[in-house]
Design a protein around this motif. Structure first.
Motif, PDB file in Angstrom:
ATOM      1  N   MET A   1     -26.812  91.772 -39.687  1.00 56.62           N
ATOM      2  CA  MET A   1     -25.918  91.196 -38.703  1.00 56.62           C
ATOM      3  C   MET A   1     -26.486  91.407 -37.306  1.00 56.62           C
ATOM      4  N   ALA A   2     -26.448  90.375 -36.505  1.00 60.42           N
ATOM      5  CA  ALA A   2     -26.904  90.470 -35.120  1.00 60.42           C
ATOM      6  C   ALA A   2     -25.850  91.183 -34.288  1.00 60.42           C
ATOM      7  N   GLU A   3     -26.314  92.014 -33.360  1.00 63.67           N
ATOM      8  CA  GLU A   3     -25.377  92.706 -32.474  1.00 63.67           C
ATOM      9  C   GLU A   3     -25.277  92.042 -31.117  1.00 63.67           C
ATOM     10  N   ASP A   4     -26.302  91.322 -30.731  1.00 67.66           N
ATOM     11  CA  ASP A   4     -26.321  90.647 -29.443  1.00 67.66           C
ATOM     12  C   ASP A   4     -26.698  89.188 -29.647  1.00 67.66           C
ATOM     13  N   LEU A   5     -26.214  88.359 -28.776  1.00 65.45           N
ATOM     14  CA  LEU A   5     -26.541  86.944 -28.808  1.00 65.45           C
ATOM     15  C   LEU A   5     -27.572  86.677 -27.719  1.00 65.45           C
ATOM     16  N   THR A   6     -28.657  86.021 -28.097  1.00 64.45           N
ATOM     17  CA  THR A   6     -29.652  85.619 -27.118  1.00 64.45           C
ATOM     18  C   THR A   6     -29.259  84.247 -26.592  1.00 64.45           C
ATOM     19  N   ILE A   7     -29.015  84.161 -25.293  1.00 67.51           N
ATOM     20  CA  ILE A   7     -28.640  82.894 -24.680  1.00 67.51           C
ATOM     21  C   ILE A   7     -29.920  82.101 -24.433  1.00 67.51           C
TER      22      ILE A   7
ATOM     23  N   PRO B   1     -29.749  79.679 -35.925  1.00 70.92           N
ATOM     24  CA  PRO B   1     -30.164  80.816 -36.745  1.00 70.92           C
ATOM     25  C   PRO B   1     -29.419  82.112 -36.406  1.00 70.92           C
ATOM     26  N   GLN B   2     -29.023  82.252 -35.141  1.00 73.08           N
ATOM     27  CA  GLN B   2     -28.264  83.441 -34.762  1.00 73.08           C
ATOM     28  C   GLN B   2     -26.875  83.427 -35.413  1.00 73.08           C
ATOM     29  N   ILE B   3     -26.243  82.257 -35.422  1.00 76.12           N
ATOM     30  CA  ILE B   3     -24.937  82.153 -36.082  1.00 76.12           C
ATOM     31  C   ILE B   3     -25.093  82.386 -37.579  1.00 76.12           C
ATOM     32  N   LYS B   4     -26.150  81.842 -38.156  1.00 78.95           N
ATOM     33  CA  LYS B   4     -26.395  82.080 -39.584  1.00 78.95           C
ATOM     34  C   LYS B   4     -26.506  83.582 -39.857  1.00 78.95           C
ATOM     35  N   GLY B   5     -27.192  84.301 -38.974  1.00 83.74           N
ATOM     36  CA  GLY B   5     -27.304  85.745 -39.111  1.00 83.74           C
ATOM     37  C   GLY B   5     -25.960  86.455 -39.003  1.00 83.74           C
ATOM     38  N   LEU B   6     -25.070  85.918 -38.165  1.00 84.56           N
ATOM     39  CA  LEU B   6     -23.743  86.521 -38.010  1.00 84.56           C
ATOM     40  C   LEU B   6     -22.878  86.354 -39.257  1.00 84.56           C
ATOM     41  N   VAL B   7     -22.974  85.194 -39.908  1.00 86.01           N
ATOM     42  CA  VAL B   7     -22.059  84.904 -41.021  1.00 86.01           C
ATOM     43  C   VAL B   7     -22.641  85.236 -42.391  1.00 86.01           C
ATOM     44  N   THR B   8     -23.967  85.333 -42.502  1.00 87.15           N
ATOM     45  CA  THR B   8     -24.580  85.629 -43.793  1.00 87.15           C
ATOM     46  C   THR B   8     -24.164  87.020 -44.260  1.00 87.15           C
TER      47      THR B   8
ATOM     48  N   ALA C   1     -13.301  86.680 -39.547  1.00 80.76           N
ATOM     49  CA  ALA C   1     -14.402  87.296 -38.805  1.00 80.76           C
ATOM     50  C   ALA C   1     -15.479  86.266 -38.489  1.00 80.76           C
ATOM     51  N   ASN C   2     -15.824  85.439 -39.461  1.00 84.09           N
ATOM     52  CA  ASN C   2     -16.850  84.424 -39.240  1.00 84.09           C
ATOM     53  C   ASN C   2     -16.405  83.384 -38.222  1.00 84.09           C
ATOM     54  N   LEU C   3     -15.164  82.927 -38.317  1.00 87.56           N
ATOM     55  CA  LEU C   3     -14.658  81.943 -37.350  1.00 87.56           C
ATOM     56  C   LEU C   3     -14.649  82.533 -35.944  1.00 87.56           C
TER      57      LEU C   3
ATOM     58  N   LEU D   1     -23.089  71.049 -34.524  1.00 91.06           N
ATOM     59  CA  LEU D   1     -21.806  71.683 -34.844  1.00 91.06           C
ATOM     60  C   LEU D   1     -21.474  71.490 -36.322  1.00 91.06           C
ATOM     61  N   THR D   2     -21.830  70.337 -36.876  1.00 90.61           N
ATOM     62  CA  THR D   2     -21.648  70.117 -38.315  1.00 90.61           C
ATOM     63  C   THR D   2     -22.506  71.093 -39.109  1.00 90.61           C
ATOM     64  N   GLU D   3     -23.727  71.301 -38.663  1.00 90.98           N
ATOM     65  CA  GLU D   3     -24.606  72.272 -39.333  1.00 90.98           C
ATOM     66  C   GLU D   3     -24.011  73.676 -39.258  1.00 90.98           C
ATOM     67  N   ILE D   4     -23.466  74.023 -38.104  1.00 90.86           N
ATOM     68  CA  ILE D   4     -22.873  75.356 -37.937  1.00 90.86           C
ATOM     69  C   ILE D   4     -21.672  75.543 -38.854  1.00 90.86           C
ATOM     70  N   VAL D   5     -20.751  74.576 -38.880  1.00 95.94           N
ATOM     71  CA  VAL D   5     -19.577  74.768 -39.755  1.00 95.94           C
ATOM     72  C   VAL D   5     -19.965  74.715 -41.224  1.00 95.94           C
ATOM     73  N   SER D   6     -21.062  74.041 -41.560  1.00 96.03           N
ATOM     74  CA  SER D   6     -21.486  74.015 -42.967  1.00 96.03           C
ATOM     75  C   SER D   6     -21.921  75.402 -43.432  1.00 96.03           C
ATOM     76  N   LEU D   7     -22.303  76.272 -42.499  1.00 98.11           N
ATOM     77  CA  LEU D   7     -22.651  77.647 -42.861  1.00 98.11           C
ATOM     78  C   LEU D   7     -21.448  78.386 -43.455  1.00 98.11           C
ATOM     79  N   LEU D   8     -20.247  77.966 -43.078  1.00 97.10           N
ATOM     80  CA  LEU D   8     -19.038  78.620 -43.590  1.00 97.10           C
ATOM     81  C   LEU D   8     -18.865  78.399 -45.088  1.00 97.10           C
ATOM     82  N   SER D   9     -19.330  77.281 -45.607  1.00100.64           N
ATOM     83  CA  SER D   9     -19.186  77.018 -47.035  1.00100.64           C
ATOM     84  C   SER D   9     -20.161  77.850 -47.867  1.00100.64           C
ATOM     85  N   GLU D  10     -21.125  78.475 -47.187  1.00102.99           N
ATOM     86  CA  GLU D  10     -22.113  79.309 -47.874  1.00102.99           C
ATOM     87  C   GLU D  10     -21.731  80.782 -47.861  1.00102.99           C
ATOM     88  N   THR D  11     -20.604  81.147 -47.262  1.00100.04           N
ATOM     89  CA  THR D  11     -20.314  82.558 -47.038  1.00100.04           C
ATOM     90  C   THR D  11     -19.523  83.251 -48.137  1.00100.04           C
ATOM     91  N   ASP D  12     -19.105  82.531 -49.173  1.00 97.77           N
ATOM     92  CA  ASP D  12     -18.453  83.292 -50.247  1.00 97.77           C
ATOM     93  C   ASP D  12     -18.672  82.673 -51.563  1.00 97.77           C
TER      94      ASP D  12
END
Length: 159
Positions: free
Chosen positions: A1-7, A21-28, A35-37, A148-159
């Motif tokens: 899990m990432a602790e900081d976000l690189t802007i 990839p940073q969001i993927k790291g947060l939700v994986t 928590a993921n949302l 944004l579609t790619e980002i929300v699609s990461l949610l379907s991979e989280t459980d």
């Protein structure tokens, strides 16, 4: 899990390319949907300084406010009402260049000027939507829709 976000700097697309990839790291590996949302909303708000970023989750025939970043928001939205309810009903992403011109727009804040809404799917069913508002007109385009579609699609991979 990432602790900081690189802007990330650069074009809008460059910023998304660095953020995804940073969001993927947060939700994986995290199975808690709230928590993921929450982390996705915070990451998007921090990277792009959008006026409002948040999620609405389906509960019966309503969208119910979930994790968000920004000013207080509408708590419940009926199926088919406003941009969010219309996105749910029509099962599609909606980009609104000027919210004042969208029939039936629900003004949770008069400062919101444009909006993009992306459906969230789990097992091919819509479970909610991502809603992003800007205080500028014409703030969203196909680049936002794509990433944004790619980002929300990461949610379907989280459980």
């Amino acid at each position: 899990m990432a602790e900081d976000l690189t802007i990330n700097k650069g074009t809008k697309e460059d910023q998304y390319i660095g953020l995804v990839p940073q969001i993927k790291g947060l939700v994986t590996g995290e199975t808690n949907q709230i928590a993921n949302l929450a982390n996705i909303a915070a990451a998007l708000k921090e990277q792009f300084n959008f006026f409002w970023v948040g999620f609405y989750l389906i509960e019966g025939e309503q969208l119910v406010l979930g994790p968000f970043q920004g000013p207080v928001a509408c708590t419940r939205i009926q199926y088919g009402r406003g941009v969010c309810g219309t996105s749910w009903k029509e099962n599609k992403t909606i980009i609104v260049p000027n919210v004042d011109e969208f029939p039936g727009h629900i003004a949770c804040s008069s400062l919101s000027k444009s909006e993009i809404v992306i459906p969230i799917y789990k097992n091919k069913n819509i479970i909610g939507i991502l809603d992003v508002d800007s205080d500028e007109l014409n703030a969203f385009d196909d680049i936002d829709a794509q990433y944004l579609t790619e980002i929300v699609s990461l949610l379907s991979e989280t459980d």
